[in-house]
Design an enzyme around this catalytic site. Structure first.
Site, PDB file in Angstrom:
ATOM      1  N   ASP A 160       0.979  -1.219  -0.048  1.00  0.00           N
ATOM      2  CA  ASP A 160      -0.216  -0.002   0.123  1.00  0.00           C
ATOM      3  C   ASP A 160       0.823   1.230  -0.056  1.00  0.00           C
ATOM      4  OD1 ASP A 160      -2.486   1.830   0.927  1.00  0.00           O
ATOM      5  OD2 ASP A 160      -3.263  -0.128   0.942  1.00  0.00           O
ATOM      6  N   ASP A 179      10.464   0.157   1.214  1.00  0.00           N
ATOM      7  CA  ASP A 179      10.000   1.073   0.472  1.00  0.00           C
ATOM      8  C   ASP A 179      10.143   1.092  -0.865  1.00  0.00           C
ATOM      9  OD1 ASP A 179       8.920   3.432  -0.606  1.00  0.00           O
ATOM     10  OD2 ASP A 179       9.621   4.752   0.636  1.00  0.00           O
ATOM     11  N   ASN A 285     -13.620   0.411  -6.881  1.00  0.00           N
ATOM     12  CA  ASN A 285     -14.891   1.450  -6.419  1.00  0.00           C
ATOM     13  C   ASN A 285     -15.337   2.385  -7.483  1.00  0.00           C
ATOM     14  OD1 ASN A 285     -13.890   1.030  -3.740  1.00  0.00           O
ATOM     15  ND2 ASN A 285     -12.985   2.705  -3.373  1.00  0.00           N
ATOM     16  N   TYR A 297      -6.865 -11.106 -11.272  1.00  0.00           N
ATOM     17  CA  TYR A 297      -5.806 -12.414 -11.565  1.00  0.00           C
ATOM     18  C   TYR A 297      -6.267 -13.404 -10.802  1.00  0.00           C
ATOM     19  CZ  TYR A 297      -2.515  -8.811 -13.230  1.00  0.00           C
ATOM     20  OH  TYR A 297      -1.913  -7.730 -13.987  1.00  0.00           O
ATOM     21  N   SER A 366     -11.156  -0.737  -0.638  1.00  0.00           N
ATOM     22  CA  SER A 366      -9.977  -0.948   0.124  1.00  0.00           C
ATOM     23  C   SER A 366     -10.203  -1.247   1.624  1.00  0.00           C
ATOM     24  CB  SER A 366      -9.400   0.557   0.108  1.00  0.00           C
ATOM     25  OG  SER A 366      -8.655   0.892  -1.003  1.00  0.00           O
TER      26      SER A 366
END
Length: 615
Positions: A160, A179, A285, A297, A366
Site C-alpha cells: 500500500d 519502500d 470503487n 488475476y 480498500s
C-alpha cells in the site's frame, strides 16, 4: 439464403468488435515500459541494450530477474515489440500505474485524542473505547473467532502507501518491510491509506485505547508501493509481492488496483501462491460490472464492499473477479456525523498541515479487503495452511446471498466466526479440552475431594474398611490372602469407583456407573440414582454368592471377600449417607444398613470357619 447472409454479417460485426475492444486488460495508463531479459542472454549483450535504451533496474530486487524499466508511451511500446529486442526478452509490456481505488466521502471521524475518557463499550470482545463504533467487526462475527485465535504467528503483508506506527499500533508486531517507491527499508506512510488498512488487519486491541483489529496478534509487513498521491507501478507492486513471499508473509493484502493486465504481476502472484501465500485484493470503487486488477488475476481473492445493512455499497465494483464481500462502509455526512464508515487510527493533518494521528472513518473496497486478509490470517493460525484451502474455507463459511444474479457478493458475506469454526472442524485443540474439563467440573478441586461425581473419600473409606474387617476376621480364623479374596473385597466395597465420574460425550453413562459401583449400589446404578436399593444393599447378594461358590476352592474366597466388602460399604453408608430407597434417610435406613452389615460380616465368619489355606 437471406438468413445465412444475416448470420454472416452478425459474425463479421462481432469479430470486428472483439478485435477492436481490448477490455480492461489494455485500458491502463503507463509512462514506462517493462523489459524482462531472458536468463540465457549474455550479460554484455544485455548491458549494451540497456545503455542504448537508457533503461534502469526497477530496484535492487530486479537484478536476479533481469527486469529493467525504460521510459516510453504506446508508440514506443509498439516499436520495441517490433524490434530485435523481442528475441532477447521474456516479454515487453506497459508498466501500468495502479492507484488507490477512489472512494468519495472519506473524512476524518474525529481528531486525535487519548480516547480514554470515553465510556467502555458494552461488548465482550475488546475493551478498546471506540470498539462500540466498529459495526464492521460485529458484522463479520469476529468475537466467536477471537474465542479460538487472534492470528498469533501469522504475518500479513500490506502492499500500500506504507504504514506509520500511530499510537494504536504500539502493541502490534511488525516485521521488516521495504519502500519500493524510494528504495529504502523504512516504509512509512505519507498518505494515510496504508495505515488505515493495516489497522483493520491488526490494530492493537484490548489495550484500553482506540479501536480494534481483526487479527490483532498477527504481525504486519509494511510494503510501500504507492506514493503520497496514491499511485504506483505494476513493477514495484510485483516486486513487493515477491519480497513478501521470500520474507515469510502468510497473507498479502492489496487495497489498490487499476486497468491493464501484467505478465510480470501474474508471475509474481503465481510465485507467491506457490510458496503458500494467500493474496487478497480490492475489487474497485467504480461501480462497474467487473473487478479491477489485481483482483481479477487467478490466485487472487477479489473483495467487494457492503454497507452496514449488508447491501452492496453504492461505489463497489462487482461481477467478474469478485470472490467474496466484506464491510467497506457507506458514510452519511462528514466529521463526527460520518456514520457507516470503517473506523481505524491513521495519519492526517491538522489546521497547520502538521502530520498527526487521527481516528478516521473511510469507505471503499480498500476497507473491505483487509477484513478478508485478517480473517485469512485467523484461518491459517487455526491450522489451515494451503492458500487454496484457506480460500475454500472463506467461501464455504460465507453467509450466502440469494438472488445475486450480478455477483455483487461472490460467495457471500464474510463470516469470521464461521470461518474459524470450519477451519477447526475435526481438530481437538487444547482450548476445547480445557473447556470440556471446566464445563464438567473437573477443574473444581471440590469435584475430587468431597463427593463430586465419584464421592472419593467415602469410597476410599469403604475399601480400607473392607481390608480392616478382613484383617480382624483373619486374626480369629487364620487364612491366607489371595487374589480372589482381594477381588471380592474390592467388588463388594467399591467397584472400580473412579469410573463413576468418567464421562465421554454422546455415550450412555450407565456402563460407567455400573463399573464404578459397589454391590449395594447396583440396583440404582443404571438409572443414576444416589439412593441405595434395599435388595442389593443387604445381605441378600453376598448370601447368594456364598451359597453358589462355597463348594469351589478358589471362588469361595471371592464370595467371602464380597461379603466383607459389602459389610464395610454398608457401615460407611450408614455413617455418611444413609439414603435407602423406600426407607428414607433417617434412623430406619441407618438401622437397616448396620443390621445388614453385621449379617454380612457374620456370613463371612461362618463361611471362613475352619479354613486355613489360600485358594
Amino acid at each position: 439464403m437471406r438468413k445465412l447472409l444475416i448470420a454472416c454479417l452478425f459474425l463479421l460485426g462481432l469479430g470486428f468488435a472483439l478485435f477492436n475492444f481490448k477490455g480492461l486488460a489494455a485500458q491502463g495508463e503507463f509512462e514506462t515500459i517493462v523489459l524482462d531479459f531472458r536468463e540465457d542472454v549474455p550479460a554484455e549483450v544485455r548491458q549494451e541494450q540497456v545503455r542504448s535504451l537508457g533503461a534502469q533496474l526497477n530496484s535492487e530486487f530486479s537484478q536476479a530477474d533481469n527486469v529493467y524499466i525504460v521510459k516510453g508511451d504506446r508508440t514506443t511500446l509498439k516499436a520495441l515489440r517490433k524490434s530485435g529486442l523481442v528475441k532477447l526478452t521474456e516479454y515487453i509490456e506497459p508498466n501500468y500505474m495502479y492507484k488507490l481505488p477512489e472512494a468519495p466521502g472519506n473524512s476524518n471521524y474525529r481528531a486525535f485524542s487519548s480516547s480514554k475518557d470515553e465510556a467502555q463499550p458494552a461488548f465482550r470482545g475488546a475493551n478498546d473505547p471506540l470498539y462500540g463504533k466498529q459495526w464492521n467487526l460485529r458484522n463479520v462475527s469476529i468475537e466467536p473467532a477471537w474465542d479460538e485465535t487472534k492470528g498469533a504467528g501469522i504475518t500479513v503483508a500490506v502492499i500500500d502507501t506504507g504504514i506509520s506506527q500511530v499510537p494504536d499500533l504500539k502493541d502490534t508486531k511488525f516485521v521488516k518491510g521495504y519502500d519500493f517507491v524510494s528504495d529504502k527499508v523504512e516504509a512509512d506512510d505519507d498518505n494515510g491509506h496504508g495505515t488505515h488498512v493495516a489497522g483493520t488487519v491488526a490494530q492493537s486491541t484490548n489495550n484500553n485505547y482506540g479501536v480494534a483489529g481483526v487479527a490483532y496478534e498477527a504481525s504486519l509487513m509494511p510494503l510501500k508501493v504507492l506514493s503520497s498521491s496514491g499511485g504506483g507501478t505494476v513493477a514495484d507492486i510485483s516486486e513487493a509481492i515477491k519480497f513478501a513471499a521470500d520474507n515469510g508473509a502468510d497473507v498479502i493484502n492489496m487495497s489498490l488496483g487499476g486497468g491493464g493486465e501484467s505478465q510480470m504481476m501474474q508471475e509474481a502472484i503465481n510465485y507467491a501462491h506457490s510458496k503458500g501465500v494467500v493474496i487478497i485484493a480490492a475489487a474497485g470503487n467504480s461501480n462497474e460490472n467487473s473487478a479491477s486488477y489485481p483482483a481479477r488475476y487467478p490466485h487472487v481473492i477479489g473483495v467487494s464492499a457492503i454497507d452496514s445493512s449488508g447491501e452492496k455499497a453504492f461505489y463497489s465494483s462487482y461481477g467478474a473477479g469478485v470472490d467474496i464481500s466484506a464491510p467497506g462502509g457507506a458514510m452519511q455526512g462528514e466529521g463526527d456525523s460520518a456514520a457507516g464508515g470503517i473506523l481505524q487510527e491513521t495519519i492526517g493533518y491538522d489546521e497547520n498541515d502538521n502530520l498527526i494521528p487521527v481516528f478516521a472513518a473511510f469507505q471503499g473496497t480498500s476497507m473491505a479487503s483487509p477484513h478478508v486478509a485478517g480473517v485469512a490470517a485467523l484461518i491459517k493460525a487455526a491450522g489451515v495452511t494451503e492458500p487454496d484451502d484457506i480460500e475454500k474455507v472463506l467461501k464455504e463459511s460465507a453467509r450466502a446471498v440469494q438472488d445475486d444474479g450480478l455477483n455483487y457478493y461472490g460467495a457471500g458475506h464474510l463470516d469470521a466466526g464461521a470461518a474459524v469454526k470450519l477451519a477447526l472442524r475435526g481438530q481437538i485443540t487444547f482450548r476445547d479440552f480445557f473447556r470440556w474439563l471446566r464445563d464438567n467440573g473437573y477443574l473444581n478441586p471440590r469435584f475430587w475431594i468431597d463427593g463430586g461425581a465419584v464421592a472419593l473419600l467415602p469410597k476410599v473409606a469403604m475399601v480400607l474398611g473392607s481390608y480392616l474387617l478382613a484383617w480382624f476376621l483373619r486374626n480369629y480364623f487364620p487364612f491366607g490372602w489371595s487374589w480372589s479374596l482381594a477381588s471380592g473385597l474390592l467388588a463388594g466395597s467399591s467397584g472400580l469407583f473412579f469410573l463413576r465420574g468418567f464421562y465421554i460425550f454422546d455415550l450412555p453413562q450407565w456402563p460407567f456407573r455400573v463399573m464404578g459401583s459397589s454391590i449395594p449400589e447396583l440396583g440404582s446404578a443404571v438409572q443414576g440414582s444416589g439412593l441405595l436399593n434395599p435388595i442389593f444393599a443387604s445381605v441378600l447378594i453376598p448370601f447368594i454368592l456364598v451359597a453358589l461358590l462355597l463348594g469351589h476352592r478358589s471362588w469361595k474366597w471371592f464370595a467371602i471377600g464380597s461379603a466383607v466388602g459389602v459389610a464395610s460399604c454398608l457401615v460407611v453408608s450408614a455413617v455418611v449417607d444413609p439414603a435407602v430407597l423406600w426407607l428414607g434417610e433417617g434412623a430406619i435406613a441407618r438401622t437397616f444398613l448396620i443390621t445388614n452389615a453385621l449379617l454380612c460380616y457374620g456370613l463371612a465368619y461362618l463361611a471362613s470357619q475352619g479354613e486355613k489355606q489360600t485358594a
